[in-house]
Each structure stands twice: as structure tokens, then as C-alpha cells.
Design a protein around this motif. Structure first.
Motif: not given
Length: 350
Positions: A254, A257-258, A291, A294-295, A298-299
Motif C-alpha cells: 500500500c 502504491d501511494c 488518502c 482512507e485506503r 478497508d484494505e
């Protein structure tokens, strides 16, 4: 290597680095070649015909080597420089052998210096081409010295010497390629975390240090981020360490990716991750981490985030890392899964 020694650049090319290092050595090879030529002329004596031209040519080749070592044009063209040196070496050896007793004397093996130089720096393909050039020069000298290639003795003598050049170049090039592969593997082991394949703590600081110095010089803002998982111990205890490893890899993925192209992210140790955000002020860092949370809502497992920004929270990297670390612990103390800006807590998600 001591703990204070820096790592090579993470994008370091072992072959390019090897060429750069060997450039400073090629002059020593050339001077060795000149020394052998002078030693031969002193011990054996120069030939009666053309002896002065051989001496002047040897001196000229030595001056060429000195001049080439001072030219700034080749600072970024090391491979071209080494190619020119190697070709000049073949030319000088051919000219020198033509002036004495040819390739059938004790100096015929001088071509090995050019073969090894090419194999060490220019690769197997270039070395193969060079051996072809040397073969042509060798056959020319062999014929000029009265050798008979059509005879069995001449064919065996010339063929065996050329095979020695070819095998020496091939084996040296193969050895160098193996060393380059080993260097790449060692660099990866030294700079990457085995579980997540992210940069490790040492690589992170080695990469950040010059960027940090550049930001201070030009007064550009940047932010330092410390991220820690809130529930890794619980995951390990309830579901086992394999699940904990999967959670760490998920957080690492993550973060990768961010992040933006110029951002640096690393696993600093355990369940702690670090980020360095160049040209990013407080608002930019918080917006990016909003951001991320927030990701993660859920993940990913819950994470606590601490942020410190230059120049508001200090200048030195150590000070900023300490402020970000304290902000991360403040986030944990407040219940976790929050972003805390050093000195000014801000709840993003609960």
C-alpha cells in the motif's frame, strides 16, 4: 565494511562502476607495456634497422597514455576511452613486434594485455571482435617474419597462440560477468528487506541523506513520516506469524502504491515504516496520508502515523525523525489509526 560506510547507490550498475574503477588502472597496464618494451630494448638491444623509430614510437605511446589520462572529454565517456586505449594498445604491440622479431619471439604474448583489458571492461562481444583484430595482426606479423602458415609447424604454432588469446578473453569475460551478477545480488541483500522487498533502514538513510542536504541548501520543504502497525502482535497471536507477515507485506504494498515517484519509503524494522516526502509541506503531507488512511480503513490493518516537516519542526534528519516518532506514539496513545502532525495532533480516521 563498517557500520558508518555508505552503500553504493541503489541504482548502481556494477558493470558501469567496474569500468569507472578500471579506467584509473588502464594507464598502469599501458605503463607496464611500455616498461616491458624498454626492458626488452635494454636487455636484447634494438634492431640495427629502425631502432631509433622503435624508441621514439615507444616514447610516443607513453605520452599518449599520459595525455589521455588528463583529458576531461572522457569523464562521462569511460567506455569510449577504454576502447580507444585498447585499440591503441593493439596498434602499439603490432608496431613494436614488427620492429623486432615478430610474434615468434618472447614478446608475442604481449597481446594478452590487450585481450585481458578488453575482457575486464568491454564485455565478451567486444573482446571477441578484438581477438579477431589481433588474429589478423598476428597472422600479418607471422607472415612478415617468414613463417609458413601452410606448413604443419606454422599452423600449429599460430593456431595454438590464437586459441590462447581467445580462451583467455572468454574466461576473463565470463568471470567478470559472474562478478557483476554477484555484486547485484549482494547490493540487493544489503539494501532490501527480505520480507517486503522494500528498502531497509540503512538504505533509507543512505538515500535520504543527500536529498536532505539538497533541500536544506535550497530551503525546500520536506516531510518525514513514521508509520507503525497497531495490531501486528494481535494478528501474530491470533492467526500466526504467517498472517502477520502477510499483513506487513500488505502495508508495504500500500505504501509503495501511494507514494509518488520521488518519495522514499522503507521498512525501518519490525512493524515500523518510514517515508521521506521531498518538496512536501505540512498540508501536502497530511493530504497524502489522509488518502493512505482512507485506503487502509478497508484494505489494511490499523496503522498509526506521525509527521514532522522542515522547517517547522527542525532541520537535522535525526531531529525530524525523532519528532515524527513522537507524533506516531501520540497517535497510538490516542487510540491508533490516526495521523498526528508533530506538535499539532490531527485525527483523520478512528
Amino acid at each position: 565494511m563498517s557500520e558508518k560506510d555508505s552503500l553504493p547507490p541503489v541504482d548502481w550498475d556494477p558493470h558501469k562502476g567496474h569500468i569507472s574503477a578500471f579506467t584509473t588502472r588502464v594507464y598502469q597496464v599501458e605503463w607496464l607495456l611500455v616498461s616491458l618494451a624498454i626492458f626488452y630494448l635494454v636487455v636484447v638491444g634494438s634492431p640495427q634497422m629502425g631502432g631509433m623509430s622503435i624508441v621514439l614510437g615507444t616514447a610516443g605511446y607513453f605520452l599518449f597514455s599520459l595525455l589521455a589520462s588528463r583529458l576531461k572529454y572522457f569523464d562521462e565517456r569511460r567506455r569510449l576511452l577504454l576502447t580507444l586505449h585498447t585499440l591503441a594498445m593493439v596498434g602499439f604491440i603490432t608496431w613494436f613486434l614488427h620492429g623486432i622479431d615478430g610474434v615468434q619471439g618472447p614478446m608475442g604474448s604481449l597481446y594478452l594485455l590487450a585481450v585481458v583489458t578488453s575482457a575486464l571492461t568491454l564485455g565478451s562481444t567486444a573482446t571477441l571482435l578484438l581477438v579477431g583484430l589481433i588474429a589478423a595482426c598476428y597472422l600479418f606479423l607471422f607472415q612478415s617474419a617468414g613463417g609458413d602458415l601452410l606448413s604443419a609447424e606454422g599452423l600449429v604454432l599460430a593456431g595454438s597462440n590464437l586459441m590462447v588469446f581467445l580462451i583467455t578473453g572468454y574466461l576473463t569475460a565470463v568471470l567478470v560477468d559472474a562478478i557483476h551478477v554477484s555484486n547485484r545480488m549482494l547490493l540487493k541483500l544489503a539494501t532490501r528487506d527480505a520480507l517486503t522487498n522494500m528498502f531497509n533502514r540503512r538504505a533509507f538513510f543512505d538515500l535520504v541523506t543527500p536529498i536532505h542536504a539538497d533541500a536544506l541548501r535550497y530551503r525546500r520543504p520536506f516531510s518525514v513520516v513514521i508509520i507503525d502497525m497497531d495490531d501486528l502482535k494481535v494478528i501474530n497471536d491470533r492467526e500466526g506469524h504467517s498472517s502477520g507477515d502477510s499483513a506487513l507485506r500488505a502495508v508495504a504494498s500500500c505504501l509503495e502504491d501511494c507514494k509518488r515517484a520521488n518519495d522514499l519509503v522503507a521498512r525501518l524494522g519490525g512493524d515500523e515504516f518510514g517515508m521521506f516526502l521531498p518538496n512536501t509541506d505540512e498540508q501536502g503531507a497530511v493530504a497524502m496520508l489522509e488518502c493512505l488512511l482512507e485506503r487502509a480503513e478497508d484494505e489494511l490493518p490499523r496503522i498509526s502515523v506521525g509527521v514532522a516537516t522542515y522547517p517547522q519542526h527542525g532541520e537535522s534528519l535525526e531531529t525530524l525523525m525523532e519528532h515524527a516518532d513522537h507524533a506516531m506514539y501520540s497517535s497510538k496513545a490516542a487510540g491508533g489509526h490516526r495521523v498526528f502532525l508533530s506538535g499539532a495532533p490531527r485525527q483523520v480516521a478512528n
